[in-house]
Design a protein around this motif. Structure first.
Motif, short mmCIF file in Angstrom:
data_model
loop_
_atom_site.label_atom_id
_atom_site.label_comp_id
_atom_site.label_asym_id
_atom_site.label_seq_id
_atom_site.Cartn_x
_atom_site.Cartn_y
_atom_site.Cartn_z
N PRO A 1 -0.42 18.32 -7.24
CA PRO A 1 -0.38 17.89 -5.85
C PRO A 1 -1.67 18.27 -5.12
O PRO A 1 -2.21 19.34 -5.37
N GLN A 2 -2.14 17.34 -4.31
CA GLN A 2 -3.37 17.62 -3.55
C GLN A 2 -2.97 18.38 -2.29
O GLN A 2 -2.06 17.97 -1.59
N ASN A 3 -3.65 19.44 -2.05
CA ASN A 3 -3.33 20.19 -0.84
C ASN A 3 -3.99 19.56 0.38
O ASN A 3 -5.07 19.02 0.29
N LYS B 1 0.79 10.24 1.22
CA LYS B 1 1.72 9.75 0.18
C LYS B 1 0.95 9.58 -1.12
O LYS B 1 1.44 9.91 -2.20
N LEU B 2 -0.25 9.04 -1.02
CA LEU B 2 -1.09 8.82 -2.21
C LEU B 2 -1.44 10.15 -2.86
O LEU B 2 -1.49 10.27 -4.09
N ASP B 3 -1.64 11.18 -2.05
CA ASP B 3 -1.99 12.49 -2.57
C ASP B 3 -0.79 13.25 -3.13
O ASP B 3 -0.92 14.35 -3.66
N GLY B 4 0.40 12.67 -2.94
CA GLY B 4 1.61 13.34 -3.42
C GLY B 4 2.08 14.45 -2.50
O GLY B 4 2.93 15.26 -2.88
N VAL B 5 1.55 14.51 -1.29
CA VAL B 5 1.94 15.57 -0.35
C VAL B 5 3.23 15.19 0.38
O VAL B 5 4.04 16.05 0.70
N ARG C 1 1.86 6.51 -6.96
CA ARG C 1 0.76 7.39 -7.39
C ARG C 1 1.07 8.84 -7.02
O ARG C 1 0.81 9.76 -7.79
N GLY C 2 1.61 9.01 -5.82
CA GLY C 2 1.96 10.36 -5.36
C GLY C 2 3.00 10.99 -6.26
O GLY C 2 2.91 12.18 -6.60
N ILE D 1 -0.92 6.75 5.28
CA ILE D 1 -0.60 6.46 3.88
C ILE D 1 -1.22 7.48 2.91
O ILE D 1 -0.64 7.80 1.87
N SER E 1 0.85 -1.20 0.00
CA SER E 1 0.00 0.00 0.00
C SER E 1 0.88 1.25 0.00
O SER E 1 0.60 2.22 -0.71
N THR E 2 1.95 1.20 0.80
CA THR E 2 2.85 2.35 0.88
C THR E 2 3.58 2.56 -0.45
O THR E 2 3.69 3.69 -0.95
N ALA F 1 1.14 3.90 -2.95
CA ALA F 1 0.82 5.30 -2.63
C ALA F 1 1.98 6.21 -3.08
O ALA F 1 1.74 7.30 -3.62
N GLU F 2 3.21 5.75 -2.88
CA GLU F 2 4.37 6.56 -3.28
C GLU F 2 4.41 6.72 -4.80
O GLU F 2 4.70 7.80 -5.32
N LYS G 1 1.39 12.06 -9.43
CA LYS G 1 0.61 13.30 -9.24
C LYS G 1 1.52 14.51 -9.17
O LYS G 1 1.20 15.57 -9.71
N ARG G 2 2.68 14.32 -8.52
CA ARG G 2 3.62 15.45 -8.43
C ARG G 2 4.14 15.80 -9.81
O ARG G 2 4.27 16.96 -10.17
#
Lengths: 69, 556
Positions: free
Chosen positions: A66-68, B171-175, A56-57, B168, A49-50, A53-54, A60-61
């Motif tokens: 980036p989601q605030n 991280k998914l949100d790219g923050v 996908r993150g 988590i 999952s981590t 998430a990394e 997105k970057r």
């Protein structure tokens, strides 16, 4: 796999599965083997999952979205 | 993150999150009251100050063990670890879904709390182990007791799930690319909770409950004792891991000190908990005849790894404090003057570490294969583990709550000077209780019965040791009860005579202060610990060897 977080989580789940195999191979405690095996699966899921998430993150970057918080 | 930022982030949490954390803390403090009062009664009986019937005494012992170890420590630490994830992870927040899941967890924990209490009131006194099939004798009350533990396990699982998802998501949100070491450690703690609750605990409690109710157990020929032992092995890492995480946070919010070795090193140290849990489990099987001797030897060596992560985090904090404080004043002990001793949170941190040091020395003696077989069922065990459960863990929880409660409620801290004395009183009590209890155990005082007279044939020295156990126990309860009461008063009322958090002493160190300063004091403490383990091992061996061998009984 870029972050230390994912590397350590993967290492952790590997130790748990090795202990499960050791307990099964030496036949010293089936109860322990069950818990170490299940624990390795749980930590592997947390690792996956981590890791996902990394990835996908990172995407997105790169896309500049980036989601605030 | 310094004190000001920590407070600010707590103050900024949405009201719904504050209520959720408040509910968990409320369960924890109620459990502390139940278990603390029960503990006072038990220790007074053990010392011979009062005399209760066996049934009444075991009711109190069951309440003391179950409510302090399970409900107080795990509810409080679950709430704290969730708080750390929210505070130390950029962009972390609870959503309506995760908050709902966590609330379900809180309600399950509360339901388990109530069920266990009703079961004990109805006469079930299986202590914290709920040994099966012995618990069958309590019938419905026994089933209710097991169901209480199942609900507690499921409740903690849901809170842990919330924590992991919350960590988590950024991280998914790219923050967030890399978690802080505190978020990483919190995630590992939550992961261990999941393994312990939905796997280990349910593998022990569910088949037992099914069998008790006349159903077919989900696991054929299940061995409750072994399953419970595995669960407990996982379980007893969690309080201490949670506590050292709290130490790490406390050091920063009371002195400004961050690890001088950097975030990645801290993360590696915290990950040791994940790595040592399974390999160290063999020491629980020293008395199993089916386990070969060579595996017991390996287990005895591996068991020494149990304390490595805790020692490592403790040393990391101490080295960082020493190196930074030395920038203000050099000298063997002069740097200690620059630590915020009048801040109750710092006093709680310091005394928690002092208590862990004493407990660590004794634990490393008792855990050795030959001593474990001799002492595992004696009063030496409660003697040493109160150094951890009360000293190292509970004081740490109090210390961080001294920061969190005023920040969440906006109230002033009530009676900070009195509060500041309590960690010292509590640890003095823990040392008196612990040393007397361990010596009592060395002479053979048992821990699984509370009638130490054995119809008048017990050695007289037992009484003397147990009086000191009683005095230490009363001091421990008094110190921790006053601290807890002042925290609860702070939570409930804003008392004008109280102190704002920002008025508490704060050392305001920076990592750069450590440059050029050698943290040699840490080596001294590690050397003391190692020497202490050697001396205590030799001392225990000589002490036990010097005891007269007495046997009573009859043959065929």
């Amino acid at each position: 796999m870029r972050s230390l977080d994912t590397k350590l989580l993967l290492l952790g789940s590997m130790v748990w599965i090795l202990m499960a195999i050791y307990y099964l191979a030496t036949d010293i405690m089936i109860e322990g083997a069950r818990v170490w095996a299940a624990g390795s699966v749980i930590f592997f899921i947390i690792f996956l999952s981590t890791w996902y998430a990394e990835r996908r993150g990172e995407q997105k970057r790169r896309e500049g979205e980036p989601q605030n918080a | 993150m310094a004190a000001q930022e920590f407070r600010h982030k707590l103050e900024q949490l949405p009201g719904q999150d504050k209520r959720l954390l408040g509910a968990l803390f409320a369960i924890a403090f109620t459990a502390l009251a139940v278990g603390g009062i029960a503990g006072l009664v038990v220790v007074m009986d053990a010392a011979g100050f009062i005399k209760l019937t066996y049934q009444k005494l075991f009711q109190f012992l069951t309440l003391h063990a179950s409510y302090l170890f399970y409900y107080w420590i795990y509810s409080a630490e679950a709430a704290l670890v969730l708080t750390f994830i929210l505070v130390y992870t950029k962009g972390a927040r609870l959503t309506s879904t995760t908050r709902g899941v966590a609330w379900m967890g809180v309600l399950l924990i509360a339901a388990g709390f109530a069920l266990n209490l009703i079961a004990v009131a109805q006469g079930a006194v299986p202590t914290y182990k709920a040994e099966y099939p012995l618990i069958k004798q309590y019938g419905t009350a026994g089933a209710m007791f097991l169901l209480g533990f199942i609900m507690l396990s499921l409740g903690l699982f849901l809170v842990a799930l919330t924590g992991i998802a919350t960590a988590i998501k950024p991280k998914l949100d790219g923050v967030v690319k890399e978690w802080s070491s505190i978020t990483f450690a919190s995630l590992v703690w939550m992961g261990l909770v999941i393994v312990t609750t939905v796997v280990a605990a349910l593998l022990a409690y569910v088949p037992a409950l099914q069998d008790l109710l006349g159903m077919t157990p989900v696991i054929k020929n299940f061995n409750y004792s072994m399953s419970w032992g595995v669960m407990f092995h996982n379980l007893h890492y969690l309080p201490i891991m949670g506590a050292v995480l709290v130490w790490y946070v406390l050091a920063e919010v009371t002195t400004g000190v961050k690890s001088i070795f950097g975030e990645r090193f801290s993360k590696g140290i915290f990950s040791l908990y994940l790595l040592v849990v399974p390999p160290t489990s063999v020491y629980h099987m020293f008395l199993e005849p089916s386990v070969p001797a060579h595996i017991k030897v390996v287990g005895s060596i591996l068991s020494l790894g149990v304390s490595i992560p805790t020692i490592a985090v403790g040393m990391l904090i101490l080295a960082s404090l020493h190196a930074c404080a030395s920038s203000r004043e050099k000298g063997a002990l002069a740097w200690l003057r620059h630590l915020p001793w009048r801040n109750p949170s710092f006093s709680a941190l310091a005394m928690a570490m002092v208590s862990a040091l004493g407990g660590g020395v004794i634990a490393n003696v008792i855990i050795q294969e030959k001593f474990e077989a001799l002492l595992g069922d004696t009063f030496a065990v409660p003697g040493y583990f109160h150094f951890f459960t009360l000293g190292a863990v509970t004081l740490a929880i109090f210390g961080i709550l001294t920061q969190i409660i005023p920040a969440l409620t906006g109230h002033r801290l009530y009676a900070p000077s009195l509060l500041n004395l309590m960690p010292y009183a509590t640890v003095a009590g823990a040392y008196i209780f612990g040393i007397a209890g361990v010596l009592a155990g060395y002479t053979g005082v048992p821990r699984k019965t509370l009638d130490f007279s054995f119809q008048g044939i017990a050695p007289q020295s037992w009484d003397a040791y147990m009086v000191y156990v009683g005095i230490g126990g009363i001091l421990m309860v008094a110190g921790s009860a006053v601290y807890a009461l002042l925290l609860v008063l702070t939570a409930l009322r804003d008392i004008p005579s109280g102190l704002r958090l920002e008025e508490l002493p704060f050392s305001a160190f920076k990592v750069e202060d450590a440059a050029g300063n050698s943290p040699w004091f840490t080596l001294v403490v590690v050397s003391l610990l190692i020497a202490g383990v050697y001396i205590a091992s030799i001392g225990a061996y000589e002490f036990i060897k010097s005891l007269p061998i007495a046997a009573a009984g009859g043959g065929h």
